[in-house]
Scaffold this motif. Structure first.
Motif, PDB file in Angstrom:
ATOM      1  N   MET A 251      37.289  45.668  38.526  1.00 22.37           N
ATOM      2  CA  MET A 251      37.697  46.387  37.314  1.00 22.37           C
ATOM      3  C   MET A 251      39.054  47.058  37.497  1.00 22.37           C
ATOM      4  N   LYS A 252      39.367  47.467  38.716  1.00 23.99           N
ATOM      5  CA  LYS A 252      40.686  48.037  38.993  1.00 23.99           C
ATOM      6  C   LYS A 252      41.730  46.926  39.101  1.00 23.99           C
ATOM      7  N   PHE A 253      41.349  45.832  39.715  1.00 22.89           N
ATOM      8  CA  PHE A 253      42.279  44.721  39.940  1.00 22.89           C
ATOM      9  C   PHE A 253      42.809  44.157  38.629  1.00 22.89           C
ATOM     10  N   ILE A 254      41.909  43.896  37.669  1.00 25.76           N
ATOM     11  CA  ILE A 254      42.330  43.199  36.454  1.00 25.76           C
ATOM     12  C   ILE A 254      43.194  44.057  35.542  1.00 25.76           C
ATOM     13  N   SER A 255      43.214  45.363  35.769  1.00 28.76           N
ATOM     14  CA  SER A 255      44.034  46.215  34.903  1.00 28.76           C
ATOM     15  C   SER A 255      45.520  46.051  35.181  1.00 28.76           C
ATOM     16  N   THR A 256      45.866  45.549  36.370  1.00 30.30           N
ATOM     17  CA  THR A 256      47.284  45.427  36.710  1.00 30.30           C
ATOM     18  C   THR A 256      47.673  44.064  37.290  1.00 30.30           C
ATOM     19  N   LYS A 257      46.692  43.265  37.674  1.00 26.28           N
ATOM     20  CA  LYS A 257      46.992  42.019  38.382  1.00 26.28           C
ATOM     21  C   LYS A 257      46.675  40.783  37.551  1.00 26.28           C
ATOM     22  N   SER A 258      47.281  39.668  37.951  1.00 22.31           N
ATOM     23  CA  SER A 258      47.065  38.383  37.304  1.00 22.31           C
ATOM     24  C   SER A 258      45.841  37.690  37.899  1.00 22.31           C
ATOM     25  N   PHE A 259      45.255  36.784  37.132  1.00 20.07           N
ATOM     26  CA  PHE A 259      44.141  35.971  37.608  1.00 20.07           C
ATOM     27  C   PHE A 259      44.608  34.750  38.408  1.00 20.07           C
ATOM     28  N   MET A 260      45.918  34.565  38.536  1.00 16.96           N
ATOM     29  CA  MET A 260      46.428  33.335  39.144  1.00 16.96           C
ATOM     30  C   MET A 260      45.940  33.078  40.578  1.00 16.96           C
ATOM     31  N   PRO A 261      45.745  34.105  41.431  1.00 17.23           N
ATOM     32  CA  PRO A 261      45.194  33.800  42.760  1.00 17.23           C
ATOM     33  C   PRO A 261      43.844  33.098  42.684  1.00 17.23           C
ATOM     34  N   PHE A 262      43.002  33.494  41.712  1.00 18.94           N
ATOM     35  CA  PHE A 262      41.705  32.845  41.533  1.00 18.94           C
ATOM     36  C   PHE A 262      41.883  31.421  41.017  1.00 18.94           C
ATOM     37  N   VAL A 263      42.885  31.238  40.164  1.00 15.49           N
ATOM     38  CA  VAL A 263      43.149  29.901  39.608  1.00 15.49           C
ATOM     39  C   VAL A 263      43.520  28.930  40.717  1.00 15.49           C
ATOM     40  N   TRP A 264      44.475  29.320  41.563  1.00 18.97           N
ATOM     41  CA  TRP A 264      44.911  28.438  42.650  1.00 18.97           C
ATOM     42  C   TRP A 264      43.773  28.175  43.633  1.00 18.97           C
ATOM     43  N   TYR A 265      42.981  29.189  43.884  1.00 16.28           N
ATOM     44  CA  TYR A 265      41.839  29.030  44.784  1.00 16.28           C
ATOM     45  C   TYR A 265      40.842  28.013  44.225  1.00 16.28           C
ATOM     46  N   ARG A 266      40.513  28.131  42.940  1.00 19.08           N
ATOM     47  CA  ARG A 266      39.565  27.210  42.314  1.00 19.08           C
ATOM     48  C   ARG A 266      40.070  25.765  42.375  1.00 19.08           C
ATOM     49  N   VAL A 267      41.330  25.585  42.011  1.00 17.33           N
ATOM     50  CA  VAL A 267      41.885  24.232  41.988  1.00 17.33           C
ATOM     51  C   VAL A 267      41.902  23.635  43.398  1.00 17.33           C
ATOM     52  N   ALA A 268      42.336  24.424  44.379  1.00 11.82           N
ATOM     53  CA  ALA A 268      42.393  23.937  45.760  1.00 11.82           C
ATOM     54  C   ALA A 268      40.997  23.590  46.273  1.00 11.82           C
ATOM     55  N   LEU A 269      40.025  24.457  45.997  1.00 11.84           N
ATOM     56  CA  LEU A 269      38.657  24.212  46.455  1.00 11.84           C
ATOM     57  C   LEU A 269      38.086  22.960  45.803  1.00 11.84           C
ATOM     58  N   GLY A 270      38.332  22.787  44.509  1.00 10.84           N
ATOM     59  CA  GLY A 270      37.846  21.599  43.810  1.00 10.84           C
ATOM     60  C   GLY A 270      38.408  20.325  44.394  1.00 10.84           C
ATOM     61  N   ILE A 271      39.708  20.330  44.702  1.00  9.29           N
ATOM     62  CA  ILE A 271      40.353  19.145  45.293  1.00  9.29           C
ATOM     63  C   ILE A 271      39.778  18.840  46.667  1.00  9.29           C
ATOM     64  N   VAL A 272      39.556  19.886  47.474  1.00  9.81           N
ATOM     65  CA  VAL A 272      38.989  19.698  48.811  1.00  9.81           C
ATOM     66  C   VAL A 272      37.589  19.090  48.719  1.00  9.81           C
ATOM     67  N   ILE A 273      36.785  19.579  47.791  1.00  9.92           N
ATOM     68  CA  ILE A 273      35.416  19.056  47.641  1.00  9.92           C
ATOM     69  C   ILE A 273      35.439  17.586  47.248  1.00  9.92           C
ATOM     70  N   ILE A 274      36.281  17.254  46.276  1.00 12.37           N
ATOM     71  CA  ILE A 274      36.383  15.853  45.843  1.00 12.37           C
ATOM     72  C   ILE A 274      36.799  14.964  47.010  1.00 12.37           C
ATOM     73  N   ALA A 275      37.761  15.419  47.818  1.00 11.41           N
ATOM     74  CA  ALA A 275      38.227  14.642  48.960  1.00 11.41           C
ATOM     75  C   ALA A 275      37.113  14.463  50.003  1.00 11.41           C
ATOM     76  N   LEU A 276      36.348  15.520  50.264  1.00 13.25           N
ATOM     77  CA  LEU A 276      35.282  15.448  51.265  1.00 13.25           C
ATOM     78  C   LEU A 276      34.131  14.560  50.797  1.00 13.25           C
ATOM     79  N   VAL A 277      33.830  14.625  49.507  1.00  9.70           N
ATOM     80  CA  VAL A 277      32.784  13.755  48.967  1.00  9.70           C
ATOM     81  C   VAL A 277      33.243  12.299  49.017  1.00  9.70           C
ATOM     82  N   ALA A 278      34.509  12.054  48.633  1.00  6.47           N
ATOM     83  CA  ALA A 278      35.047  10.692  48.648  1.00  6.47           C
ATOM     84  C   ALA A 278      35.079  10.120  50.062  1.00  6.47           C
TER      85      ALA A 278
END
Length: 291
Positions: A251-278
């Motif tokens: 609740m303190k974080f979102i008042s001043t910070k961007s969500f972009m760190p979570f965005v990059w984390y999600r995208v990177a994790l998704g790509i890693v999972i797809i690669a490991l499954v493949a």
């Protein structure tokens, strides 16, 4: 399920439930990477009771005020204009979509939706959606060279239509990888709400849905002989403690910070999972659920 597994999974549940990264995906992935059995949708639902207890305590003043005003509005017509009374009704209305869809797609939620390929895809797609919503909100708040900052909405502006849209966004979190907070907060940002307002309503909206789901699964689990009650209760307590700390920070974080760190984390994790499954390192299908 061992006590060590319950400790780790309880921490994962508490640390990720309120962040826009999908707690159900992380529980599924933690088990997959560790070579453990999939904890299952029932374990997730029961441990979420712990994280929702953290919400109840953190927002206890707001919740108490809303319940009191809503209850009075049932008999006092004048109270129906009160914002807190209206918020009570809006939480009820916003909870309808996930309740209906959760019952309709219960078998898919506990089965096919837990495929890691679906989880990875949702991590990436919803991550991009959160990123777009966050950039749009930041542009409105900062304005520009030829544009004045735009005033975004607060919870005082919330009405039935927006409440239902929030609820539909929340229902998308039935699919692992989506994220309840990520879906509802980004939906709120697209509708023009401030980050804090969208997050606060997201947390309040989750209370009836998560508690109902947890109690429903708890009832089924009590009739089963395949539940490790000690580790499950332990994980729920751990989820409560870690979840409370995350709410206070977020609740303190979102008042001043961007969500972009979570965005990059999600995208990177998704790509890693797809690669490991493949590559055959991870199986896309869940192992037999742990008891």
């Amino acid at each position: 399920m061992s006590w060590f597994e319950s400790l780790i999974l309880g921490l994962v549940q508490g640390l990720t439930e309120f962040l826009p990264v999908s707690s159900s995906a992380h529980l599924r992935l933690t088990a997959a990477f560790s070579g453990w059995k999939d904890p299952g949708a029932a374990f997730t639902a029961i441990t979420q009771i712990g994280t929702e207890a953290a919400v109840l305590i953190y927002f206890r003043k707001d919740i108490g005020r809303i319940i009191w005003a809503w209850a009075r509005s049932l008999t006092d017509k004048a109270m129906r204009e009160d914002h807190d009374a209206q918020m009570g009704w809006l939480v009820i209305v916003g909870s309808i979509p996930i309740g209906v869809l959760g019952l309709l797609f219960k078998d898919q939620i506990e089965g096919p939706f837990r495929d890691l390929r679906i989880t990875a895809t949702m991590l990436i797609v919803v991550g991009v959606v959160i990123g777009v919503a966050d950039r749009m909100a930041a542009r409105d708040e900062s304005g520009g060279r030829h544009r004045a900052p735009k005033q975004r909405k607060t919870l005082d502006d919330l009405r039935v239509k927006d409440g239902l849209i929030f609820g539909i966004c929340q229902s998308m979190a039935l699919i692992p990888g989506v994220s309840r907070s990520g879906a509802t907060i980004s939906g709120g940002l697209f509708m023009g709400y401030r980050r804090e307002a969208a997050a606060r309503y997201s947390f309040l909206l989750a209370i009836p849905a998560v508690l109902a789901s947890g109690l429903f699964e708890l009832k089924d689990a009590m009739e089963s002989d395949h539940v490790s009650w000690g580790p499950t209760i332990f994980a729920t307590v751990i989820a409560f403690a870690s979840g409370y700390a995350v709410i206070a920070w977020f609740m303190k974080f979102i008042s001043t910070k961007s969500f972009m760190p979570f965005v990059w984390y999600r995208v990177a994790l998704g790509i890693v999972i797809i690669a490991l499954v493949a590559a055959g390192v991870l199986s896309p299908h869940a192992a037999e659920s742990a008891g």
